[in-house]
Write a protein that holds these residues in place. Structure first.
Motif, short mmCIF file in Angstrom:
data_model
loop_
_atom_site.label_atom_id
_atom_site.label_comp_id
_atom_site.label_asym_id
_atom_site.label_seq_id
_atom_site.Cartn_x
_atom_site.Cartn_y
_atom_site.Cartn_z
N ALA A 144 -9.24 36.22 -33.06
CA ALA A 144 -8.87 35.25 -32.04
C ALA A 144 -8.64 33.86 -32.64
O ALA A 144 -7.70 33.16 -32.26
N LYS A 145 -9.49 33.48 -33.58
CA LYS A 145 -9.36 32.16 -34.18
C LYS A 145 -8.12 32.05 -35.07
O LYS A 145 -7.44 31.03 -35.10
N PHE A 146 -7.82 33.10 -35.83
CA PHE A 146 -6.59 33.11 -36.63
C PHE A 146 -5.37 33.02 -35.72
O PHE A 146 -4.42 32.28 -36.00
N ASP A 147 -5.37 33.78 -34.64
CA ASP A 147 -4.24 33.76 -33.72
C ASP A 147 -4.03 32.37 -33.14
O ASP A 147 -2.89 31.92 -32.96
N LYS A 148 -5.12 31.70 -32.82
CA LYS A 148 -5.02 30.35 -32.28
C LYS A 148 -4.54 29.37 -33.35
O LYS A 148 -3.72 28.48 -33.07
N ALA A 149 -5.02 29.54 -34.57
CA ALA A 149 -4.62 28.65 -35.65
C ALA A 149 -3.14 28.81 -35.98
O ALA A 149 -2.41 27.84 -36.17
N TYR A 150 -2.68 30.06 -36.05
CA TYR A 150 -1.28 30.32 -36.37
C TYR A 150 -0.47 30.42 -35.09
O TYR A 150 0.14 31.44 -34.78
N SER A 151 -0.47 29.35 -34.34
CA SER A 151 0.23 29.28 -33.06
C SER A 151 1.73 29.17 -33.27
O SER A 151 2.22 28.94 -34.38
N THR A 152 2.46 29.30 -32.17
CA THR A 152 3.91 29.13 -32.23
C THR A 152 4.27 27.75 -32.75
O THR A 152 5.20 27.59 -33.55
N ASP A 153 3.53 26.74 -32.32
CA ASP A 153 3.79 25.38 -32.77
C ASP A 153 3.55 25.25 -34.27
O ASP A 153 4.35 24.63 -34.99
N PHE A 154 2.46 25.84 -34.75
CA PHE A 154 2.17 25.78 -36.18
C PHE A 154 3.27 26.45 -37.00
O PHE A 154 3.75 25.91 -38.00
N LEU A 155 3.68 27.64 -36.57
CA LEU A 155 4.72 28.35 -37.29
C LEU A 155 6.04 27.58 -37.28
O LEU A 155 6.77 27.57 -38.29
N SER A 156 6.34 26.93 -36.17
CA SER A 156 7.59 26.17 -36.10
C SER A 156 7.60 25.02 -37.08
O SER A 156 8.65 24.63 -37.59
N LEU A 158 6.45 25.16 -39.98
CA LEU A 158 6.82 25.75 -41.26
C LEU A 158 8.25 26.28 -41.24
O LEU A 158 8.73 26.83 -42.22
N GLY A 159 8.92 26.12 -40.10
CA GLY A 159 10.29 26.60 -39.98
C GLY A 159 10.37 28.09 -39.72
O GLY A 159 11.40 28.72 -40.01
N LEU A 160 9.31 28.69 -39.16
CA LEU A 160 9.25 30.13 -38.94
C LEU A 160 9.27 30.44 -37.45
O LEU A 160 8.87 29.61 -36.62
N ASP A 161 9.70 31.66 -37.10
CA ASP A 161 9.68 32.07 -35.70
C ASP A 161 8.30 32.60 -35.34
O ASP A 161 7.36 32.58 -36.14
N THR A 162 8.17 33.11 -34.12
CA THR A 162 6.85 33.54 -33.64
C THR A 162 6.30 34.74 -34.39
O THR A 162 5.11 35.02 -34.33
N ASN A 163 7.17 35.45 -35.10
CA ASN A 163 6.73 36.60 -35.91
C ASN A 163 6.49 36.23 -37.37
O ASN A 163 6.25 37.10 -38.20
N GLY A 164 6.55 34.93 -37.68
CA GLY A 164 6.31 34.48 -39.04
C GLY A 164 7.48 34.69 -39.97
O GLY A 164 7.30 34.70 -41.20
N ASN A 165 8.69 34.82 -39.43
CA ASN A 165 9.87 35.05 -40.25
C ASN A 165 10.71 33.79 -40.37
O ASN A 165 10.82 32.99 -39.43
N GLY A 169 19.17 33.63 -43.84
CA GLY A 169 19.63 32.91 -45.02
C GLY A 169 18.54 32.17 -45.77
O GLY A 169 18.80 31.55 -46.80
N GLN A 170 17.31 32.20 -45.25
CA GLN A 170 16.19 31.55 -45.91
C GLN A 170 15.07 32.56 -46.16
O GLN A 170 14.98 33.59 -45.49
N THR A 171 14.23 32.27 -47.13
CA THR A 171 13.12 33.16 -47.48
C THR A 171 11.84 32.35 -47.56
O THR A 171 11.74 31.39 -48.33
N TYR A 172 10.85 32.72 -46.75
CA TYR A 172 9.56 32.04 -46.81
C TYR A 172 8.73 32.64 -47.94
O TYR A 172 8.62 33.85 -48.08
N VAL A 173 8.13 31.77 -48.74
CA VAL A 173 7.36 32.18 -49.91
C VAL A 173 5.92 31.70 -49.78
O VAL A 173 5.68 30.52 -49.50
N SER A 174 4.98 32.60 -49.96
CA SER A 174 3.57 32.23 -50.06
C SER A 174 2.93 33.22 -51.02
O SER A 174 2.42 34.26 -50.62
#
Length: 270
Positions: A144-156, A158-165, A169-174
């Motif tokens: 639950a805490k991870f889900d709240k931390a990695y919210s839609t706003d947080f992902l946005s 980073l330039g990512l969609d709600t599925n973390g993609n 034309g771009q590639t997210y690297v971690s």
């Protein structure tokens, strides 16, 4: 705070050395467009260094605080997927760690890679990772805490969609790479292991506001021996030790993206 641990001095919020900043509205401007990082002594370099990883680790810190909820689940015997790690197609060893100090270090290195990976941003993979890495009584609260931390706003941010993609034309690297490990405490049923790490973090692609950069940090994991393997009870992270930046030629976004596709990331070390 450590989930369910009475000794919080070395955990998030304890010493002041760990990253506990949550993302704020002005974070998007720190990435700039510079293709080359100057020496660490400049203020711009310091901003770049704490860019993506601060966001990522801050969310992990938020998720890791106060996770004292219990769960009857979480005993999934599977381990983090390793389909891209070996050119031979043979999965690396990622379970059944030895019941000794080296086994604890191996588990800690493996788990550090998973906890600071691109997969942790993907809801389905995140659930799998949390259930695989953590002791069962921590799973429900941490999910639950991870889900709240990695919210839609947080992902946005980073330039990512709600599925973390990343966008087309771009590639997210971690990618996190353990440089070394050590145990600072060990008993038959518990261990504390530190993992010194470096890595590459950001988005490769044209017009990205979040270019791929690197960072150095140390992750501390408190482990418990349970169900015949080492599992995580709690973890924390701090900066460094960081070497002087080399005068390396900076690769293009296309080269970075191709490298990510061509070189599978490791999920096991030592």
């Amino acid at each position: 705070m450590s989930p369910g641990d009475g000794n919080d001095d070395d955990l998030y919020g304890g010493t002041g050395q760990t990253r506990t900043r949550l993302p704020d509205g002005g974070q998007g401007d720190v990435y700039g467009g510079a293709a080359r990082r100057p020496a660490r002594s400049s203020s711009r370099s310091l901003i770049t260094v704490v860019g993506v990883v601060v966001l990522l680790i801050a969310a992990i810190a938020f998720a890791n605080r106060g996770g004292d909820e219990s769960s009857s689940g979480g005993s999934d015997s599977k381990k983090p997927g390793a389909s891209a790690t070996a050119p031979t197609g043979t999965k690396p060893v990622a379970s059944g760690f030895a019941h000794d100090k080296q086994g604890a270090q191996s588990a800690a290195a493996n788990y550090a890679v998973a906890l600071v990976s691109a997969d942790i941003l993907k809801p389905d993979r995140r659930t799998e990772i949390v259930r695989q890495l953590f002791v069962s009584e921590k799973v429900s609260g941490l999910e639950a805490k991870f889900d709240k931390a990695y919210s839609t706003d947080f992902l946005s941010r980073l330039g990512l969609d709600t599925n973390g993609n990343a966008p087309a034309g771009q590639t997210y690297v971690s990618r996190t790479v353990p440089v070394g490990t050590r145990t600072t405490a060990y008993s038959d049923g518990a261990a504390t292991a530190e993992v010194w790490c470096t890595g590459a973090f950001g988005t490769a692609g044209e017009s990205t506001k979040n270019p791929v950069t690197n960072d150095w940090f140390t992750m501390t994991l408190k482990l418990r021996w349970t169900d015949g393997d080492w599992k995580v009870e709690s973890f924390s992270q701090k900066d460094g030790p960081s070497p002087v930046n080399g005068d390396n030629k900076i690769s293009s976004a296309d080269e970075i993206a191709k490298a990510v596709e061509q070189y599978g990331g490791f999920t096991y070390a030592r």
